[in-house]
Design an enzyme around this catalytic site. Sequence first.
Site, PDB file in Angstrom:
ATOM      1  N   SER A  67      43.620  43.650  44.482  1.00  0.00           N
ATOM      2  CA  SER A  67      44.811  43.000  45.039  1.00  0.00           C
ATOM      3  C   SER A  67      44.660  41.493  45.184  1.00  0.00           C
ATOM      4  CB  SER A  67      45.159  43.596  46.407  1.00  0.00           C
ATOM      5  OG  SER A  67      44.215  43.200  47.385  1.00  0.00           O
ATOM      6  N   LYS A 115      42.675  39.601  52.629  1.00  0.00           N
ATOM      7  CA  LYS A 115      44.020  39.200  52.228  1.00  0.00           C
ATOM      8  C   LYS A 115      44.270  37.745  52.644  1.00  0.00           C
ATOM      9  CE  LYS A 115      45.747  43.162  50.628  1.00  0.00           C
ATOM     10  NZ  LYS A 115      44.445  43.813  50.458  1.00  0.00           N
TER      11      LYS A 115
END
Length: 211
Positions: A131, A168
């Site tokens: 991701s 993230k």
Amino acid sequence: MDLTDTQQAILQLIAERIESEGAPPSQTEIARAFGFKGVRAAQYHLEALEQAGAIRRIPGQARGIRLVQAPPLEKLAEPGLPDNVLRLPVLGRVAAGLPIGADIGSDDFVVLDRVFFSPAPDYLLKVQGDSMIDEGIFDGDLIGVHRTRDAHSGQIVVARIDDEITVKLLKIAKDRIRLLPRNPDYKPIEVLPDQDFSIEGLYCGLLRPNR
């Protein structure tokens, strides 16, 4: 003193917390800092540290940990090697995808040059998922994590949501916290008010093992 790398890292955390805040971390804080699913794992390592003579615990006190002998604050420098060399524990996996259950506690370590990281990391985590590929972070990479509770919007962080951890891009807007992937195939993660959320550290660089 024959300690595992995880135990040495816990001892270092205790010393740093006493140095910066005047009090040791609680067992719950140790468990969170190292990604343990509960305090029992922290208790196990504290018992080992006490048996090794590194700490003394005072029964009945929430923060009843006392250092018998403080480790040097530059512990991460590998003895006998140049000052620019670090010896870092690999403390498990972190999701670059959907958050995964904490899997921290490996006693592997890597010796490497400080030049790869800014600021200096406290430990490494192995990335699982894709991701964050637009930031150059790929599945299987070892990322350096600088342990801190403070982070600003726009920084890449290792974050905990309930009992899961992920890496993230942090975005903060008013009362809204989002964790953004850097891959269009993934959706942002919105932190809900009833979730237990914490910043475990800042991303500060990576190594890409041969594979």
